[in-house]
Design an enzyme around this catalytic site. Sequence first.
Site, PDB file in Angstrom:
ATOM      1  N   ASP A   8       0.875  -1.175   0.000  1.00 27.70           N
ATOM      2  CA  ASP A   8       0.000   0.000   0.000  1.00 27.70           C
ATOM      3  C   ASP A   8       0.913   1.226   0.000  1.00 27.70           C
ATOM      4  O   ASP A   8       2.135   1.106  -0.212  1.00 27.70           O
ATOM      5  CB  ASP A   8      -0.986  -0.045   1.192  1.00 27.70           C
ATOM      6  CG  ASP A   8      -0.291   0.094   2.539  1.00 27.70           C
ATOM      7  OD1 ASP A   8       0.969   0.162   2.576  1.00 27.70           O
ATOM      8  OD2 ASP A   8      -0.997   0.143   3.564  1.00 27.70           O
ATOM      9  N   CYS A  65       3.215  -3.259   3.992  1.00 25.31           N
ATOM     10  CA  CYS A  65       2.340  -2.155   4.416  1.00 25.31           C
ATOM     11  C   CYS A  65       3.067  -1.447   5.547  1.00 25.31           C
ATOM     12  O   CYS A  65       4.299  -1.563   5.651  1.00 25.31           O
ATOM     13  CB  CYS A  65       0.945  -2.649   4.807  1.00 25.31           C
ATOM     14  SG  CYS A  65       0.873  -3.771   6.215  1.00 25.31           S
ATOM     15  N   GLY A  66       2.376  -0.698   6.374  1.00 22.61           N
ATOM     16  CA  GLY A  66       3.069   0.038   7.437  1.00 22.61           C
ATOM     17  C   GLY A  66       3.804  -0.904   8.382  1.00 22.61           C
ATOM     18  O   GLY A  66       4.968  -0.692   8.729  1.00 22.61           O
ATOM     19  N   THR A  67       3.109  -1.951   8.794  1.00 26.83           N
ATOM     20  CA  THR A  67       3.680  -2.897   9.769  1.00 26.83           C
ATOM     21  C   THR A  67       3.859  -4.305   9.224  1.00 26.83           C
ATOM     22  O   THR A  67       4.528  -5.124   9.855  1.00 26.83           O
ATOM     23  CB  THR A  67       2.722  -3.015  10.971  1.00 26.83           C
ATOM     24  OG1 THR A  67       1.440  -3.459  10.464  1.00 26.83           O
ATOM     25  CG2 THR A  67       2.532  -1.686  11.695  1.00 26.83           C
ATOM     26  N   GLY A  68       3.187  -4.610   8.136  1.00 20.61           N
ATOM     27  CA  GLY A  68       3.132  -5.985   7.618  1.00 20.61           C
ATOM     28  C   GLY A  68       1.980  -6.770   8.228  1.00 20.61           C
ATOM     29  O   GLY A  68       1.622  -7.845   7.739  1.00 20.61           O
ATOM     30  N   GLY A  70      -1.436  -5.944   8.709  1.00 18.93           N
ATOM     31  CA  GLY A  70      -2.686  -5.950   7.950  1.00 18.93           C
ATOM     32  C   GLY A  70      -2.571  -6.822   6.709  1.00 18.93           C
ATOM     33  O   GLY A  70      -3.482  -7.604   6.391  1.00 18.93           O
ATOM     34  N   HIS A  98       9.980 -24.050   9.174  1.00 20.37           N
ATOM     35  CA  HIS A  98       8.983 -24.751   9.995  1.00 20.37           C
ATOM     36  C   HIS A  98       7.555 -24.597   9.459  1.00 20.37           C
ATOM     37  O   HIS A  98       6.751 -25.504   9.605  1.00 20.37           O
ATOM     38  CB  HIS A  98       8.994 -24.217  11.441  1.00 20.37           C
ATOM     39  CG  HIS A  98      10.247 -24.547  12.184  1.00 20.37           C
ATOM     40  ND1 HIS A  98      10.358 -24.452  13.556  1.00 20.37           N
ATOM     41  CD2 HIS A  98      11.467 -24.968  11.751  1.00 20.37           C
ATOM     42  CE1 HIS A  98      11.568 -24.809  13.928  1.00 20.37           C
ATOM     43  NE2 HIS A  98      12.272 -25.107  12.853  1.00 20.37           N
ATOM     44  N   ARG A 109       7.129   0.927   7.981  1.00 23.30           N
ATOM     45  CA  ARG A 109       7.252   1.970   9.008  1.00 23.30           C
ATOM     46  C   ARG A 109       7.884   1.454  10.298  1.00 23.30           C
ATOM     47  O   ARG A 109       8.102   2.229  11.217  1.00 23.30           O
ATOM     48  CB  ARG A 109       5.854   2.515   9.348  1.00 23.30           C
ATOM     49  CG  ARG A 109       5.214   3.332   8.245  1.00 23.30           C
ATOM     50  CD  ARG A 109       3.805   3.742   8.628  1.00 23.30           C
ATOM     51  NE  ARG A 109       3.205   4.604   7.606  1.00 23.30           N
ATOM     52  CZ  ARG A 109       1.902   4.859   7.539  1.00 23.30           C
ATOM     53  NH1 ARG A 109       1.066   4.324   8.417  1.00 23.30           N
ATOM     54  NH2 ARG A 109       1.440   5.647   6.582  1.00 23.30           N
ATOM     55  N   ARG A 133       8.176 -33.997  11.456  1.00 26.66           N
ATOM     56  CA  ARG A 133       7.280 -33.258  12.367  1.00 26.66           C
ATOM     57  C   ARG A 133       6.843 -31.920  11.776  1.00 26.66           C
ATOM     58  O   ARG A 133       5.702 -31.507  11.945  1.00 26.66           O
ATOM     59  CB  ARG A 133       7.927 -33.078  13.739  1.00 26.66           C
ATOM     60  CG  ARG A 133       9.145 -32.173  13.778  1.00 26.66           C
ATOM     61  CD  ARG A 133       9.772 -32.147  15.165  1.00 26.66           C
ATOM     62  NE  ARG A 133      10.829 -31.179  15.300  1.00 26.66           N
ATOM     63  CZ  ARG A 133      12.056 -31.338  14.790  1.00 26.66           C
ATOM     64  NH1 ARG A 133      12.372 -32.437  14.094  1.00 26.66           N
ATOM     65  NH2 ARG A 133      12.986 -30.402  14.951  1.00 26.66           N
ATOM     66  N   HIS A 134       7.749 -31.263  11.054  1.00 26.55           N
ATOM     67  CA  HIS A 134       7.380 -29.972  10.453  1.00 26.55           C
ATOM     68  C   HIS A 134       6.399 -30.181   9.295  1.00 26.55           C
ATOM     69  O   HIS A 134       5.436 -29.433   9.141  1.00 26.55           O
ATOM     70  CB  HIS A 134       8.616 -29.219   9.976  1.00 26.55           C
ATOM     71  CG  HIS A 134       9.534 -28.843  11.103  1.00 26.55           C
ATOM     72  ND1 HIS A 134       9.102 -28.128  12.191  1.00 26.55           N
ATOM     73  CD2 HIS A 134      10.839 -29.112  11.326  1.00 26.55           C
ATOM     74  CE1 HIS A 134      10.103 -27.963  13.029  1.00 26.55           C
ATOM     75  NE2 HIS A 134      11.175 -28.552  12.536  1.00 26.55           N
ATOM     76  N   ARG A 137       2.948 -30.869  10.663  1.00 22.04           N
ATOM     77  CA  ARG A 137       2.264 -29.680  11.187  1.00 22.04           C
ATOM     78  C   ARG A 137       1.733 -28.797  10.058  1.00 22.04           C
ATOM     79  O   ARG A 137       0.619 -28.269  10.138  1.00 22.04           O
ATOM     80  CB  ARG A 137       3.224 -28.895  12.097  1.00 22.04           C
ATOM     81  CG  ARG A 137       3.525 -29.664  13.380  1.00 22.04           C
ATOM     82  CD  ARG A 137       4.744 -29.144  14.100  1.00 22.04           C
ATOM     83  NE  ARG A 137       5.122 -30.043  15.186  1.00 22.04           N
ATOM     84  CZ  ARG A 137       6.315 -30.052  15.767  1.00 22.04           C
ATOM     85  NH1 ARG A 137       7.269 -29.201  15.365  1.00 22.04           N
ATOM     86  NH2 ARG A 137       6.585 -30.882  16.744  1.00 22.04           N
TER      87      ARG A 137
HETATM   88  C1  RB5 Z   1      -1.836   2.504   6.710  1.00 23.74           C
HETATM   89  O1  RB5 Z   1      -1.912   3.704   7.404  1.00 23.74           O
HETATM   90  C2  RB5 Z   1      -1.540   1.345   7.662  1.00 23.74           C
HETATM   91  O2  RB5 Z   1      -2.613   1.144   8.525  1.00 23.74           O
HETATM   92  C3  RB5 Z   1      -1.266   0.068   6.864  1.00 23.74           C
HETATM   93  O3  RB5 Z   1      -0.200   0.304   6.012  1.00 23.74           O
HETATM   94  C4  RB5 Z   1      -0.848  -1.156   7.651  1.00 23.74           C
HETATM   95  O4  RB5 Z   1       0.178  -0.878   8.545  1.00 23.74           O
HETATM   96  C5  RB5 Z   1      -1.888  -1.982   8.216  1.00 23.74           C
HETATM   97  O5  RB5 Z   1      -1.639  -3.044   8.804  1.00 23.74           O
END
Ligand code: RB5
Length: 147
Positions: A8, A65-68, A70, A98, A109, A133-134, A137
């Site tokens: 995004d 994305c910002g954090t991965g 979402g 695994h 971010r 085992r892996h 699973r």
């Molecule tokens: C966008 O502002 C942010 O919410 C999106 O990139 C992401 O981090 C969601 O998980």
Amino acid sequence: MKFYIGSDHAGFRTKETLKKRLAGMKVRIVDMGAFDEERSDYPDFAKKVSQAVVNDKGSFGLLVCGTGIGMCIAANKVRGVRAANPFDEYTAAVAREHNSANVICLGGRTYKASKAQRILDAFITSKPSREKRHRRRVEKICEMERR
Ligand code: RB5
């Protein structure tokens, strides 16, 4: 190796950096957007990339994305996707070894692009473990999808 990639707006710059990295490693890339930093919705790209990965056996997905987080939640809604959101080289390696992850989700971010590169490298250079085992699973995860 072939990667479908997407981001995004918050992951766009890191995606562009990682794209160059992948190209340098002779990895085949299909960029499914975003193509700029205009505000956009991460599930749209998670869906496109995830569907492409499951329709192209042996391929992988990279989502930023910002954090991965979402991207990871959304990608895992697609049957056949095992998406991981590793935060360092170790978690990236075991996501493949695994969990046989086929999609990696990274943050634009939460750390510098140089760290994202190292995490991606660890993912690429690891292979699913052949240990019984892996495999058992991972098979149990696949079985959950068939219900
Ligand atoms: C966008 O502002 C942010 O919410 C999106 O990139 C992401 O981090 C969601 O998980």
